[in-house]
Write an enzyme that holds these catalytic residues in place. Structure first.
Site, PDB file in Angstrom:
ATOM      1  N   GLN A  60      38.627  33.834  38.285  1.00  0.00           N
ATOM      2  CA  GLN A  60      37.879  34.298  37.151  1.00  0.00           C
ATOM      3  C   GLN A  60      37.731  32.878  36.241  1.00  0.00           C
ATOM      4  OE1 GLN A  60      40.503  37.090  35.346  1.00  0.00           O
ATOM      5  NE2 GLN A  60      38.826  38.648  35.838  1.00  0.00           N
ATOM      6  N   HIS A  91      42.087  36.502  39.770  1.00  0.00           N
ATOM      7  CA  HIS A  91      41.890  37.869  39.334  1.00  0.00           C
ATOM      8  C   HIS A  91      42.797  38.527  40.475  1.00  0.00           C
ATOM      9  CE1 HIS A  91      38.585  41.336  38.898  1.00  0.00           C
ATOM     10  NE2 HIS A  91      39.910  41.879  38.873  1.00  0.00           N
ATOM     11  N   PHE A 145      48.043  44.125  34.539  1.00  0.00           N
ATOM     12  CA  PHE A 145      47.105  43.740  35.211  1.00  0.00           C
ATOM     13  C   PHE A 145      47.643  43.590  36.724  1.00  0.00           C
ATOM     14  CE2 PHE A 145      44.402  39.638  36.179  1.00  0.00           C
ATOM     15  CZ  PHE A 145      43.500  40.456  36.882  1.00  0.00           C
ATOM     16  N   HIS A 148      47.956  46.552  38.584  1.00  0.00           N
ATOM     17  CA  HIS A 148      46.824  47.096  39.083  1.00  0.00           C
ATOM     18  C   HIS A 148      46.576  46.432  40.414  1.00  0.00           C
ATOM     19  CE1 HIS A 148      42.528  48.361  38.948  1.00  0.00           C
ATOM     20  NE2 HIS A 148      42.321  47.237  39.373  1.00  0.00           N
ATOM     21  N   GLU A 149      46.593  45.195  40.409  1.00  0.00           N
ATOM     22  CA  GLU A 149      46.069  44.441  41.640  1.00  0.00           C
ATOM     23  C   GLU A 149      46.952  44.589  42.916  1.00  0.00           C
ATOM     24  OE1 GLU A 149      43.352  42.498  41.714  1.00  0.00           O
ATOM     25  OE2 GLU A 149      42.928  43.252  39.828  1.00  0.00           O
ATOM     26  N   LYS A 152      46.311  48.473  43.846  1.00  0.00           N
ATOM     27  CA  LYS A 152      44.903  48.765  44.353  1.00  0.00           C
ATOM     28  C   LYS A 152      44.452  47.914  45.691  1.00  0.00           C
ATOM     29  CE  LYS A 152      40.049  48.678  43.046  1.00  0.00           C
ATOM     30  NZ  LYS A 152      39.250  48.520  42.029  1.00  0.00           N
ATOM     31  N   HIS A 153      45.002  46.618  45.487  1.00  0.00           N
ATOM     32  CA  HIS A 153      44.668  45.715  46.490  1.00  0.00           C
ATOM     33  C   HIS A 153      45.633  45.392  47.549  1.00  0.00           C
ATOM     34  CE1 HIS A 153      40.669  45.480  44.604  1.00  0.00           C
ATOM     35  NE2 HIS A 153      41.323  45.149  43.324  1.00  0.00           N
TER      36      HIS A 153
HETATM   37  P1  AMP Z   1      39.738  45.343  40.206  1.00  0.00           P
HETATM   38  O1  AMP Z   1      39.939  46.817  40.495  1.00  0.00           O
HETATM   39  O2  AMP Z   1      40.819  44.306  40.946  1.00  0.00           O
HETATM   40  O3  AMP Z   1      38.435  44.632  40.340  1.00  0.00           O
HETATM   41  O4  AMP Z   1      40.145  44.779  38.641  1.00  0.00           O
HETATM   42  C1  AMP Z   1      39.236  45.610  37.805  1.00  0.00           C
HETATM   43  C2  AMP Z   1      40.255  46.062  36.507  1.00  0.00           C
HETATM   44  O5  AMP Z   1      41.080  44.895  36.060  1.00  0.00           O
HETATM   45  C3  AMP Z   1      39.499  46.438  35.350  1.00  0.00           C
HETATM   46  O6  AMP Z   1      40.145  47.443  34.779  1.00  0.00           O
HETATM   47  C4  AMP Z   1      39.345  45.042  34.500  1.00  0.00           C
HETATM   48  O7  AMP Z   1      39.314  45.504  33.367  1.00  0.00           O
HETATM   49  C5  AMP Z   1      40.632  44.551  34.836  1.00  0.00           C
HETATM   50  N1  AMP Z   1      40.629  43.030  34.661  1.00  0.00           N
HETATM   51  C6  AMP Z   1      39.918  42.145  35.296  1.00  0.00           C
HETATM   52  N2  AMP Z   1      40.364  40.928  35.091  1.00  0.00           N
HETATM   53  C7  AMP Z   1      41.192  41.124  34.346  1.00  0.00           C
HETATM   54  C8  AMP Z   1      42.147  40.125  33.595  1.00  0.00           C
HETATM   55  N3  AMP Z   1      41.899  38.783  33.816  1.00  0.00           N
HETATM   56  N4  AMP Z   1      43.350  40.559  32.790  1.00  0.00           N
HETATM   57  C9  AMP Z   1      43.276  41.874  32.614  1.00  0.00           C
HETATM   58  N5  AMP Z   1      42.562  42.894  33.136  1.00  0.00           N
HETATM   59  C10 AMP Z   1      41.504  42.486  34.021  1.00  0.00           C
END
Ligand code: AMP
Length: 277
Positions: A60, A91, A145, A148-149, A152-153
């Site tokens: 990013q 990201h 964050f 989530h990463e 999800k991934h």
């Molecule tokens: P993804 O599912 O990996 O594409 O990530 C998308 C999710 O991550 C969405 O909820 C975005 O708002 C959030 N997101 C993406 N970049 C960032 C960041 N640098 N910091 C926090 N949240 C992020």
């Protein structure tokens, strides 16, 4: 004599029930099979999914993201003066399929911050959250964050990467070996609030450095994301296949022909609105 037709009717009903059950089992079998092996965009949680084809390192440009981000909090890297907003940050490291889809939320342990405690300082610098909002996790909740990463991934990177620590460490290593910011700076593409750079020139600079074509996404004419792609052994490969590069440059990219790399200062920009960390 009169009960014979009734017996036949009952027998036929039983036969129909049997046939219906067999059909149902068959249908369920197909659905289940597709669910387990099919490429999906954002599938449900904890599913076994077909093994991915390649990796995408999604970077990013914080200058673009932080421009539209006016809320500060402890977790928002846009507000922390120690973080450079003129370097690409991570990201995610995403396993993808060649057909453009990707697996998500695969079987694997839930995010545990303790697993990556030794990496926290490095991650805060190179993989910062750039938002105060929480992200969704694969189990119906909200998390950081990084949570989530990973969920999800990261859970779908098996068998190449099998645990949370290795996921984050691998991403950091791949990121360090492919210094996109340096490549662009050396080609004359520096953070600026007045300059616009040719999209083709940025793509060529990356191609020359890594012998592979990246993918770019823009917001309001500014670079927001730059993706590098890798085979499973982390040798670079094209994100966009050769015949599509021209049309990508002309039409499919969210980027115009000339793009910017906004120069945003974290500390001064948020000096008046920063909260105590
Ligand atoms: P993804 O599912 O990996 O594409 O990530 C998308 C999710 O991550 C969405 O909820 C975005 O708002 C959030 N997101 C993406 N970049 C960032 C960041 N640098 N910091 C926090 N949240 C992020």
């Amino acid at each position: 004599m009169a009960f014979l037709p009734i017996q036949i009717v009952v027998l036929m009903q039983l036969l129909m029930i049997l046939v219906a059950s067999l059909c149902l089992m068959k249908i369920n079998g197909v659905d289940l099979g597709e669910e387990l092996t099919g490429g999906v965009h954002g599938g449900g949680s904890g599913q076994e999914q077909r093994e991915f084809d390649y990796f995408k390192l999604a970077l990013q440009w914080p200058g673009t993201i932080c421009q539209g981000n006016h809320r500060c909090c402890a977790s928002n890297g846009c507000c922390q003066g120690s973080n450079s907003l003129s370097e690409f940050t991570i990201h995610g490291l995403w396993p993808d399929y060649n057909d453009g889809s990707w697996p998500s939320c695969c079987n694997g342990p839930r995010y545990d911050s303790k697993e990556i405690s030794t990496l926290t300082d490095v991650l805060k610098k190179y993989w910062p959250s750039l938002s105060c909002s929480k992200s969704s996790t694969c189990h119906g909740g909200k998390g950081t964050f990084w949570a989530h990463e990973w969920e999800k991934h990261g859970t779908c990177c098996s068998p190449v990467i099998r645990d949370e620590y290795s996921y984050f460490l691998t991403a950091i290593n791949v990121y360090s070996k492919h210094n996109v910011t340096q490549v662009l700076n050396e080609a004359g593409y520096l953070p600026s609030n007045s300059e616009k750079y040719p999209l083709g020139g940025i793509i060529t600079a990356i191609q020359n450095a890594f012998h592979a074509t990246p993918e770019l996404q823009c917001k309001g004419g500014a670079v927001e994301e730059l993706h590098l792609c890798f085979f499973k052994d982390f040798k670079p490969r094209d994100c966009i296949s050769e015949p599509h590069i021209e049309s990508y440059l002309v039409a499919s990219s969210s980027c115009p022909k000339y793009v910017s790399l906004p120069d945003v200062q974290a500390s001064s920009r948020y000096a008046d609105t920063r909260v105590a960390f």
